[in-house]
Motif scaffolding. Structure first.
Motif, PDB file in Angstrom:
ATOM      1  N   UNK A 270      52.735  19.191   6.127  1.00 21.05           N
ATOM      2  CA  UNK A 270      52.210  17.838   5.957  1.00 21.05           C
ATOM      3  C   UNK A 270      50.694  17.844   6.156  1.00 21.05           C
ATOM      4  N   UNK A 271      49.986  17.167   5.255  1.00 21.20           N
ATOM      5  CA  UNK A 271      48.527  17.095   5.322  1.00 21.20           C
ATOM      6  C   UNK A 271      48.074  15.681   5.000  1.00 21.20           C
ATOM      7  N   UNK A 272      46.770  15.480   5.068  1.00 19.27           N
ATOM      8  CA  UNK A 272      46.207  14.230   4.566  1.00 19.27           C
ATOM      9  C   UNK A 272      46.399  14.171   3.045  1.00 19.27           C
ATOM     10  N   UNK A 273      46.287  12.999   2.478  1.00 15.15           N
ATOM     11  CA  UNK A 273      46.514  12.794   1.052  1.00 15.15           C
ATOM     12  C   UNK A 273      45.186  12.773   0.283  1.00 15.15           C
ATOM     13  N   UNK A 274      45.260  13.239  -0.968  1.00 15.14           N
ATOM     14  CA  UNK A 274      44.116  13.158  -1.853  1.00 15.14           C
ATOM     15  C   UNK A 274      43.531  14.517  -2.176  1.00 15.14           C
ATOM     16  N   UNK A 275      42.626  14.543  -3.177  1.00 17.28           N
ATOM     17  CA  UNK A 275      42.198  13.375  -3.938  1.00 17.28           C
ATOM     18  C   UNK A 275      43.178  12.919  -5.006  1.00 17.28           C
ATOM     19  N   UNK A 276      43.969  13.864  -5.585  1.00 19.84           N
ATOM     20  CA  UNK A 276      44.891  13.458  -6.639  1.00 19.84           C
ATOM     21  C   UNK A 276      45.878  12.432  -6.110  1.00 19.84           C
ATOM     22  N   UNK A 307      37.086   7.499 -16.661  1.00 18.10           N
ATOM     23  CA  UNK A 307      38.319   8.044 -16.091  1.00 18.10           C
ATOM     24  C   UNK A 307      38.295   8.118 -14.571  1.00 18.10           C
ATOM     25  N   UNK A 308      37.150   7.765 -13.990  1.00 20.45           N
ATOM     26  CA  UNK A 308      37.015   7.765 -12.528  1.00 20.45           C
ATOM     27  C   UNK A 308      37.430   9.101 -11.917  1.00 20.45           C
ATOM     28  N   UNK A 309      36.858  10.177 -12.454  1.00 22.24           N
ATOM     29  CA  UNK A 309      37.075  11.482 -11.863  1.00 22.24           C
ATOM     30  C   UNK A 309      36.463  11.523 -10.461  1.00 22.24           C
ATOM     31  N   UNK A 310      36.855  12.523  -9.688  1.00 23.63           N
ATOM     32  CA  UNK A 310      36.438  12.611  -8.284  1.00 23.63           C
ATOM     33  C   UNK A 310      35.121  13.397  -8.195  1.00 23.63           C
ATOM     34  N   UNK A 311      33.999  12.699  -8.310  1.00 25.29           N
ATOM     35  CA  UNK A 311      32.691  13.339  -8.408  1.00 25.29           C
ATOM     36  C   UNK A 311      32.202  13.899  -7.092  1.00 25.29           C
TER      37      UNK A 311
END
Length: 640
Positions: A270-276, A307-311
């Motif tokens: 289990x980890x933190x969530x993101x970015x996807x 597309x709001x990519x994770x810059x």
């Protein structure tokens, strides 16, 4: 359009379709209360949560059964870097970001560092961005401060943050240096979660935050900014990547509504969530109006990031030899951006057909840091991006006409980098042999990796790759025990430059939840070098950001570009550095100034830094003073 370019477009398009076909989508909405125009619809995202990586790989252990990220040291060998953090006086400052457990991705990204000669004394000073805590965000505790360290010219630095007025006191991430008002003094832009800051240099050792008046505060989560004159009006504009659209009141915790009740894991833990799976934050391009204000032209210019990519990291540089700066952006777990400048105030999104969006397997990577440099000495800049663990760092060779080929494996850069989660990076000629080498710094985002046999660690050692056979291969430089390359640290942002004016490129690292690290270059070579500080004319940026210089020495023609931003959320030395091997003179210096003017300059010597002003040639400067070490003899005493 050439046949090769059409073929490349077709191949990338087919690969992209196949890639999209195997990634069904889910919908996740995360809203924030502190943005003027909150999103009115959910964002489509891949089913996979976490970061885009390759398949899990077997652990690489050293002879003491340590993961290679925190081991693999040798007892004897060449000493390249010495850790002088404590003696330099910077280890008293400490970075803080979120919780120790790293429950959320907001806690894990870390912050950048900038090299800036803020008082124009000819010596680089250090600016470290700090994070924050949830208690400070709620107004229940004092926020951690950023730090500006003044260079004392004797190997030590003094904290002048309070006097200079650059505390930030916000949840900070990235920083860029640029003289946006052309007054001859470098300014600072700091990207935060929350409102960003634009620190105007007051010319007296202090700064004033003018971001509100300038119209560049934004307000959600910004990362690695950069300055560049995209429209050729002589004024530096500002690009600010956005990462995730974050809602402090409804954070994305594994198994909650914020992530569609999904469980966020890495290798089953289990980890933190993101970015996807999380809503991305848009990028912004601000046009400099010349009156101290900026206008958001992101959509008009074609860089609005629909597309709001994770810059993450960005810089302006001319990649296709047309005299106009293009825009390069690394994106985490989404395709990278390459925008080619059309010369009319707009950009063409060449990300996919250029070959830069995806790796050679047509797969997106978790791209963190960005290095830009001509490692082949063929006059074209190549691109390098750092990535997540279980994936390899990617080198994109410039094939001309805005086309790139990803050739990491062929050059020896893939296999070793798989276990490392790398961030700051740069092409540097560490041994001044005239060929650009490559360096990365690393550290994981999941503290739990230290509790598993995954072959990776929370704190990791830097990697240095030596350019051999004129760019045909990169060999790993061994990490000698007790040297800077054997530092096992939770690195994030890194800035590269000649901190001691001795012709050696040093490295400054901002480490998450840790004190910063200064690696002084103590390589024992006797090669020669030259440094150039450019001053632009009345029709271009005063700090010459966007200029390209070609020098020829010893039969080797090298390229250098004056850039802002890059690395990871950081800003490097804007003076250009060229190692020239055993050559004893510079044959030619050809400067392509922003705006199109080309100037040839004769240098009267080597092993020192020269100031060149557009149209005026070599100028008297602070580097003429006897107090600056100019020669190989002057740096001969820098033993480890």
């Amino acid at each position: 359009m050439s046949f090769s370019l059409r073929t490349k477009i077709t191949n990338i398009a087919v690969a992209s379709i196949l890639f999209a076909a195997v990634l069904p989508a889910v919908t996740t909405a995360v809203y924030s209360q502190d943005t003027k125009t909150p999103p009115n619809k959910a964002q489509t995202a891949p089913t996979a949560l976490g970061s885009a990586t390759g398949a899990a790989r077997a652990a690489i252990l050293d002879n003491q059964q340590r993961p290679i990220t925190a081991g693999g040291f040798v007892k004897d060998g060449a000493l390249v870097f010495k850790d002088v953090s404590e003696s330099a006086g910077i280890s008293t400052w400490h970075h803080h970001m979120g919780s120790v457990q790293k429950d959320y991705i907001l806690d894990t990204i870390g912050s950048g560092v900038a090299l800036i000669d803020y008082d124009k004394d000819g010596w680089l000073d250090l600016y470290f961005v700090n994070g924050s805590t949830y208690e400070a965000l709620a107004g229940k505790a004092d926020p951690p401060h950023a730090a500006l360290f003044h260079n004392n010219h004797d190997g030590t630095f003094t904290d002048v943050t309070a006097k200079a007025g650059v505390n930030n006191d916000r949840w900070g991430y990235g920083v860029a240096v640029g003289d946006y008002d052309n007054d001859g003094w470098p300014d600072l832009y700091v990207a935060n979660f929350g409102k960003n800051r634009l620190y105007h240099n007051n010319h007296d050792g202090t700064f004033t935050d003018v971001a509100e008046h300038a119209g560049v505060t934004l307000g959600n989560w910004s990362t690695g900014p950069s300055f560049g004159d995209y429209d050729g009006d002589g004024l530096l504009d500002l690009f600010v990547p956005g990462y995730i659209h974050w809602d402090v009141d409804n954070p994305p915790l594994s198994g909650t509504k914020a992530v569609g009740y999904a469980f966020c894991e890495f290798r089953g833990a289990k980890t933190m969530c993101g970015p996807r799976g999380l809503l991305g934050e848009a990028d912004h391009l601000f046009h400099n109006n010349g009156d101290g204000t900026f206008t958001d032209v992101s959509e008009k210019a074609g860089v609005g990031d629909a597309d709001h990519y994770y810059g993450f990291s960005s810089t302006f540089v001319d990649v296709n030899h047309d005299g106009k700066v293009d825009l390069v952006v690394t994106n985490d777990s989404s395709p990278n951006y390459l925008y080619l400048n059309n010369g009319n105030g707009t950009f063409e999104n060449a990300s996919f057909y250029s070959g830069f969006a995806l790796n050679q397997s047509a797969r997106e990577t978790a791209s963190m840091g960005l290095a830009v440099g001509d490692y082949l000495n063929n006059g074209s800049v190549d691109l390098f991006t750092t990535t997540f663990s279980d994936d390899y760092d990617t080198l994109f060779k410039n094939d001309g006409e805005g086309n790139f080929s990803e050739i990491s494996s062929r050059l020896g850069l893939a296999e070793l980098t798989y276990p490392f989660l790398s961030w700051g990076t740069q092409f540097i000629d560490y041994d001044n042999d005239g060929w650009k080498d490559l360096m990365t710094v690393s550290g994981h985002v999941y503290p739990a990796v230290d509790q598993h046999d995954w072959g990776t660690t929370w704190a990791e050692r830097p990697l240095l790759f030596h350019n051999v056979n004129h760019g045909k291969h990169f060999d790993t430089v061994p990490a000698v025990e007790g040297s800077g390359l054997a530092d096992v640290i939770p690195a994030r942002g890194a800035a590269f430059g000649d901190l001691f004016n001795d012709g050696k490129i040093d490295v400054v690292i901002n480490c998450i939840d840790h004190s910063p690290v200064l690696l002084r270059n103590v390589n024992a070579d006797t090669n020669h070098w030259v440094g150039l500080q450019l001053i632009g004319g009345p029709k271009g940026p005063r700090d010459a950001v966007g200029a390209t210089v070609f020098i020829t020495a010893g039969g080797i023609r090298q390229r250098g570009d004056v850039m802002s931003g890059g690395s990871f959320e950081s800003s490097n030395d804007q003076r250009l550095h060229f190692g020239i091997g055993q050559a004893t003179s510079i044959s030619t210096v050809e400067i392509h100034w922003p705006g199109g003017d080309v100037e040839h300059v004769n240098l009267p010597g080597i092993d020192r830094i020269f100031v060149i002003e557009q149209g005026k040639g070599v100028m008297p400067s602070v580097y003429d003073n006897a107090g600056h070490p100019h020669t190989n003899q002057a740096r001969g005493g820098r033993g480890a």
